[in-house]
Design a protein around this motif. Sequence first.
Motif, PDB file in Angstrom:
ATOM      1  N   GLY A 225     -33.970  27.703  33.185  1.00 61.64           N
ATOM      2  CA  GLY A 225     -34.263  26.329  32.773  1.00 61.64           C
ATOM      3  C   GLY A 225     -33.062  25.412  32.600  1.00 61.64           C
ATOM      4  O   GLY A 225     -33.190  24.325  32.047  1.00 61.64           O
ATOM      5  N   PHE A 226     -31.890  25.837  33.086  1.00 58.78           N
ATOM      6  CA  PHE A 226     -30.691  25.004  32.978  1.00 58.78           C
ATOM      7  C   PHE A 226     -30.543  24.094  34.190  1.00 58.78           C
ATOM      8  O   PHE A 226     -31.021  24.405  35.276  1.00 58.78           O
ATOM      9  N   GLN A 227     -29.853  22.951  33.984  1.00 55.33           N
ATOM     10  CA  GLN A 227     -29.538  22.013  35.047  1.00 55.33           C
ATOM     11  C   GLN A 227     -28.130  22.346  35.534  1.00 55.33           C
ATOM     12  O   GLN A 227     -27.162  22.152  34.794  1.00 55.33           O
ATOM     13  N   VAL A 228     -28.022  22.850  36.740  1.00 58.25           N
ATOM     14  CA  VAL A 228     -26.737  23.335  37.240  1.00 58.25           C
ATOM     15  C   VAL A 228     -26.483  22.889  38.681  1.00 58.25           C
ATOM     16  O   VAL A 228     -27.406  22.665  39.448  1.00 58.25           O
TER      17      VAL A 228
ATOM     18  N   GLU B 185     -25.507  20.957  45.030  1.00 55.38           N
ATOM     19  CA  GLU B 185     -24.101  21.284  45.264  1.00 55.38           C
ATOM     20  C   GLU B 185     -23.237  20.034  45.145  1.00 55.38           C
ATOM     21  O   GLU B 185     -23.714  18.922  45.308  1.00 55.38           O
ATOM     22  N   ILE B 186     -21.955  20.257  44.859  1.00 56.23           N
ATOM     23  CA  ILE B 186     -20.968  19.187  44.798  1.00 56.23           C
ATOM     24  C   ILE B 186     -19.702  19.705  45.471  1.00 56.23           C
ATOM     25  O   ILE B 186     -19.400  20.902  45.393  1.00 56.23           O
TER      26      ILE B 186
ATOM     27  N   VAL C  39     -25.764  29.881  39.550  1.00 55.93           N
ATOM     28  CA  VAL C  39     -26.668  28.728  39.602  1.00 55.93           C
ATOM     29  C   VAL C  39     -28.114  29.205  39.703  1.00 55.93           C
ATOM     30  O   VAL C  39     -28.994  28.723  38.977  1.00 55.93           O
ATOM     31  N   GLN C  40     -28.387  30.152  40.580  1.00 52.53           N
ATOM     32  CA  GLN C  40     -29.754  30.666  40.727  1.00 52.53           C
ATOM     33  C   GLN C  40     -30.254  31.259  39.414  1.00 52.53           C
ATOM     34  O   GLN C  40     -31.386  31.019  38.996  1.00 52.53           O
TER      35      GLN C  40
ATOM     36  N   LYS D 115     -27.914  19.469  28.961  1.00 45.88           N
ATOM     37  CA  LYS D 115     -26.703  19.068  29.686  1.00 45.88           C
ATOM     38  C   LYS D 115     -26.742  19.634  31.100  1.00 45.88           C
ATOM     39  O   LYS D 115     -27.413  20.622  31.372  1.00 45.88           O
ATOM     40  N   GLU D 116     -25.987  18.994  31.968  1.00 44.54           N
ATOM     41  CA  GLU D 116     -25.848  19.452  33.347  1.00 44.54           C
ATOM     42  C   GLU D 116     -24.493  20.149  33.463  1.00 44.54           C
ATOM     43  O   GLU D 116     -23.501  19.662  32.915  1.00 44.54           O
TER      44      GLU D 116
END
Length: 98
Positions: free
Chosen positions: A80-83, A3-4, A73-74, A57-58
């Motif tokens: 397989g993504f960076q999130v 999280e951000i 996000v889930q 990419k993120e």
Amino acid sequence: MREITAKKLEHKLMSNETVNMIDVREVEEVVEGKIPGVLHIPLGLLEFRMHELDKNKEYVIICRSGGRSSRAVQFLESQGFQVINMNGGMLAWEGKTE
């Protein structure tokens, strides 16, 4: 789930860091204002448009309050993504909008 905060994301953008963002709100919500440079993909279309994304990419995922973005996000993590989920969504955003 990573999280951000909205404030930290705003700081990254003001520092000219390259940040890939996806807004998963509905069209009616986005017309009221979105973060400049964000890619808009409504949550319901994410599964059908994920081919547009790069697994190298993120991405920071944004919605109105954080609920839909956490579901996105889930889902994207399972593919397989960076999130990263933006806590509080656009309700917490105090930066510029377009």
